[in-house]
Design a protein around this motif. Structure first.
Motif, short mmCIF file in Angstrom:
data_model
loop_
_atom_site.label_atom_id
_atom_site.label_comp_id
_atom_site.label_asym_id
_atom_site.label_seq_id
_atom_site.Cartn_x
_atom_site.Cartn_y
_atom_site.Cartn_z
N THR A 89 0.84 -1.20 0.00
CA THR A 89 0.00 0.00 0.00
C THR A 89 0.87 1.25 0.00
O THR A 89 0.59 2.22 -0.72
CB THR A 89 -0.90 0.02 1.27
OG1 THR A 89 -1.60 -1.22 1.34
CG2 THR A 89 -1.87 1.15 1.26
N THR A 90 1.89 1.23 0.83
CA THR A 90 2.77 2.40 0.96
C THR A 90 3.36 2.79 -0.39
O THR A 90 3.37 3.96 -0.77
CB THR A 90 3.90 2.07 1.96
OG1 THR A 90 3.31 1.65 3.20
CG2 THR A 90 4.80 3.26 2.21
N GLU A 91 3.85 1.79 -1.14
CA GLU A 91 4.43 2.11 -2.45
C GLU A 91 3.35 2.58 -3.42
O GLU A 91 3.58 3.51 -4.21
CB GLU A 91 5.15 0.88 -3.02
CG GLU A 91 5.92 1.22 -4.28
CD GLU A 91 6.71 0.03 -4.82
OE1 GLU A 91 7.66 -0.41 -4.14
OE2 GLU A 91 6.38 -0.46 -5.90
N VAL A 194 -8.27 6.15 -2.40
CA VAL A 194 -8.77 5.43 -1.23
C VAL A 194 -7.72 4.41 -0.79
O VAL A 194 -7.25 3.60 -1.59
CB VAL A 194 -10.13 4.76 -1.51
CG1 VAL A 194 -10.47 3.73 -0.44
CG2 VAL A 194 -11.24 5.81 -1.57
N ASP A 195 -7.37 4.48 0.50
CA ASP A 195 -6.47 3.50 1.09
C ASP A 195 -7.34 2.33 1.57
O ASP A 195 -8.08 2.45 2.55
CB ASP A 195 -5.73 4.15 2.26
CG ASP A 195 -4.89 3.16 3.06
OD1 ASP A 195 -4.97 1.94 2.80
OD2 ASP A 195 -4.15 3.61 3.95
N ALA A 196 -7.23 1.22 0.85
CA ALA A 196 -8.07 0.06 1.14
C ALA A 196 -7.29 -1.05 1.86
O ALA A 196 -7.72 -2.20 1.87
CB ALA A 196 -8.70 -0.47 -0.14
N ALA A 197 -6.16 -0.67 2.50
CA ALA A 197 -5.32 -1.68 3.16
C ALA A 197 -6.12 -2.52 4.16
O ALA A 197 -5.95 -3.73 4.25
CB ALA A 197 -4.14 -1.02 3.85
N GLN A 198 -7.02 -1.85 4.92
CA GLN A 198 -7.77 -2.59 5.95
C GLN A 198 -9.16 -2.98 5.49
O GLN A 198 -9.86 -3.70 6.22
CB GLN A 198 -7.89 -1.74 7.24
CG GLN A 198 -6.58 -1.47 7.94
CD GLN A 198 -5.89 -2.72 8.48
OE1 GLN A 198 -6.48 -3.81 8.54
NE2 GLN A 198 -4.64 -2.59 8.85
N SER A 199 -9.60 -2.52 4.34
CA SER A 199 -10.94 -2.91 3.88
C SER A 199 -10.88 -4.11 2.95
O SER A 199 -11.74 -5.00 3.03
CB SER A 199 -11.65 -1.74 3.20
OG SER A 199 -10.88 -1.24 2.13
N PHE A 217 -4.03 -1.32 -1.99
CA PHE A 217 -4.04 -2.30 -0.89
C PHE A 217 -2.79 -3.16 -0.93
O PHE A 217 -2.05 -3.17 -1.91
CB PHE A 217 -5.34 -3.13 -0.89
CG PHE A 217 -5.46 -4.17 -1.97
CD1 PHE A 217 -4.97 -5.45 -1.79
CD2 PHE A 217 -6.10 -3.87 -3.17
CE1 PHE A 217 -5.10 -6.42 -2.79
CE2 PHE A 217 -6.23 -4.83 -4.18
CZ PHE A 217 -5.73 -6.10 -3.98
N SER A 218 -2.55 -3.88 0.17
CA SER A 218 -1.37 -4.75 0.30
C SER A 218 -1.79 -6.21 0.26
O SER A 218 -2.76 -6.59 0.92
CB SER A 218 -0.69 -4.53 1.66
OG SER A 218 -0.19 -3.23 1.78
N GLY A 219 -1.02 -7.03 -0.44
CA GLY A 219 -1.32 -8.46 -0.46
C GLY A 219 -1.20 -9.12 0.90
O GLY A 219 -2.01 -9.99 1.26
N HIS A 220 -0.21 -8.68 1.70
CA HIS A 220 0.08 -9.43 2.94
C HIS A 220 -1.02 -9.33 3.99
O HIS A 220 -1.09 -10.16 4.89
CB HIS A 220 1.43 -8.99 3.54
CG HIS A 220 1.42 -7.62 4.13
ND1 HIS A 220 1.16 -7.40 5.45
CD2 HIS A 220 1.63 -6.41 3.57
CE1 HIS A 220 1.23 -6.08 5.69
NE2 HIS A 220 1.51 -5.46 4.56
N LYS A 221 -1.88 -8.32 3.89
CA LYS A 221 -3.00 -8.23 4.84
C LYS A 221 -4.17 -9.09 4.36
O LYS A 221 -5.20 -9.20 5.02
CB LYS A 221 -3.43 -6.78 5.00
CG LYS A 221 -2.35 -5.91 5.67
CD LYS A 221 -2.87 -4.54 5.98
CE LYS A 221 -1.77 -3.54 6.26
NZ LYS A 221 -1.18 -3.65 7.59
N LEU A 222 -4.01 -9.63 3.17
CA LEU A 222 -5.07 -10.39 2.49
C LEU A 222 -4.61 -11.85 2.34
O LEU A 222 -5.04 -12.53 1.42
CB LEU A 222 -5.24 -9.73 1.13
CG LEU A 222 -6.46 -9.89 0.30
CD1 LEU A 222 -7.50 -8.86 0.74
CD2 LEU A 222 -6.14 -9.65 -1.17
N1 PLP Z 1 -2.88 1.96 5.38
C1 PLP Z 1 -3.48 1.33 6.40
C2 PLP Z 1 -4.87 1.72 6.79
C3 PLP Z 1 -2.79 0.32 7.08
O1 PLP Z 1 -3.37 -0.30 8.11
C4 PLP Z 1 -1.48 -0.02 6.67
C5 PLP Z 1 -0.70 -1.05 7.38
O2 PLP Z 1 -0.78 -1.26 8.54
C6 PLP Z 1 -0.92 0.67 5.60
C7 PLP Z 1 -1.65 1.65 4.98
C8 PLP Z 1 0.46 0.36 5.10
O3 PLP Z 1 0.50 -0.91 4.56
P1 PLP Z 1 1.89 -1.50 4.09
O4 PLP Z 1 2.80 -1.46 5.28
O5 PLP Z 1 1.56 -2.89 3.66
O6 PLP Z 1 2.38 -0.65 2.97
#
Ligand code: PLP
Length: 406
Positions: A89-91, A194-199, A217-222
């Protein structure tokens, strides 16, 4: 599946351990199917994707592009060229900050950020504001973490050229009214990420119905491996943006002085890509699809309800955000009066319960809520009642262990 416990059987780490893993919002556990897919890529299809003109190379490319198609379907995007693979997500957010915001914002513009932003969805915008002269404006939430219609309408104006909004906060857990925000920003001529990392791990996402411009979004949270992430962007916007990183595999042709960049999506995927990660992300999405979000949500709600009901009975424990388990997406953030979250986390660790303690990479939000540090249990569908029971029982004993009479 009849037994609530049976989901753990799909996860080697959980199957082989007795810990109650309640830090799923930080990173999920991986099911067998995902681990198998990652290994399968290296055992059967390994070559550098998008390069080799021999059969194995084409197989690797095929895996990578099939994964992109699976993500497109998962997000209900129109075209797979709108799906960019990143590391996380960060990238993805930095890509938009550098390639879109730096080229489109100027002095006098406003860049709107939700106060519940994770630092990953705040620092890139602080940078963009600093570089372009645009003003960073905050959308503040209520003390229960909700955004009111009045607050949204007050802060979005004709100057709002960009808004970075969190779908589900990693502290609060509530689903934000992103559709309302997107509609209003669009009406004013702005663009929304939209930051969908947690959704993404908890609810179905339809980027077309949302009409969102960018989504990360990030794969590792999924349940996919670490090191693979996604940026969705509307084709028109992505087409107009310059590349974020430059180098191999993102070009059509290169001369001594210049280069013609590749078409979407490869323009944004410089260097050797994470082929195995993408293939395993596909497996993670297929695993989710095989269960269905409705099943996931039902189980997460039952476990969250159990956790919150038990926590509410314990004196000196305060739950952050809404008091309704339906508004938590498995995230239960709390304080125990008089006890530092680092002590809480170590006591829970001693009881075999893994939780997160600290500022949760959301310092401005915690300051706004006046709590500064908290402890977070984050629940996934593969947790069970025994995990939650062990957690709440351990919380019950914390104050006494710290020397309080009750
Ligand atoms: N945004 C939200 C809402 C998060 O909870 C997180 C991770 O905890 C991030 C962004 C960043 O995700 P990542 O570290 O996988 O880039």
């Amino acid at each position: 599946r009849n037994s609530m416990k049976s989901y753990k059987e799909d996860f080697p780490l959980l199957r082989n351990s007795s810990i109650a893993y309640l830090d799923n919002a930080a990173t999920a556990q991986r099911p067998e199917a995902v681990l198998k897919a990652e290994r399968e890529f290296y055992e059967k299809y390994n070559a550098n994707p998008l390069r080799g003109l021999y059969q194995l190379g084409m197989d690797a490319t095929d895996c990578y592009e099939k994964a992109r198609e699976t993500v497109r379907d998962f997000l209900h995007a129109k075209k797979s060229s709108e799906i960019i693979f990143t590391r996380n997500t960060t990238e993805s957010i930095n890509l938009v900050a550098y390639s879109y915001a730096l080229n489109n914002l100027k002095e006098g513009d406003e860049l709107l950020v939700g106060i519940d932003s994770h630092h990953s969805n705040l620092l890139p915008w602080q940078m963009a504001a600093r570089v372009t002269g645009a003003k960073l404006v905050f959308l503040d939430c209520e003390m229960d973490g909700s955004y009111t219609k009045e607050a949204i309408e007050k802060v979005i104006t004709g100057r709002t050229k960009f808004a970075a909004i969190t779908h589900v906060s990693n502290v609060i857990g509530r689903v934000n009214p992103v559709e309302d925000i997107i509609r209003l920003v669009h009406k004013n001529g702005g663009v929304v990420l939209v930051d969908a990392a947690q959704s993404a791990p908890h609810l179905p996402i339809d980027v077309c119905a949302m009409d969102v411009d960018f989504l990360a979004f990030s794969g590792h949270k999924l349940m996919a491996p670490m090191g693979i992430g996604v940026l969705y962007g509307k084709e028109k916007l992505l087409d107009e943006m310059p590349p974020f990183l430059t180098g191999g595999e993102m070009i059509e042709s290169v001369t001594r002085e210049s280069a013609v960049f590749a078409e979407l999506p490869h323009k944004f995927e410089a260097g050797t890509v994470n082929g195995a990660g993408a293939w395993a992300l596909k497996a993670a999405i297929e695993y989710i699809n095989s269960l269905g979000f409705a099943t996931l949500q039902e189980r997460e709600l039952a476990l969250t309800t159990q956790a919150m009901e038990e926590l509410k009975k314990i004196p000196y424990v305060n739950i952050i955000g809404s008091q309704d388990p339906k508004e938590h997406n498995g995230i239960v953030n709390f304080t125990v009066e008089g006890v530092h979250p680092h002590d809480i986390a170590s006591i829970l660790d001693g009881a075999g319960v893994d939780v997160r303690a600290g500022h949760h990479c959301a310092q401005p939000l915690l300051k706004h809520l006046g709590v500064f540090v908290t402890t977070r249990a984050s629940i996934a569908f593969y947790n069970d009642e025994e995990d939650i029971h062990r957690f709440t029982e351990a919380v019950k004993g914390i104050r006494r262990m710290m020397g309080y009479a009750e």
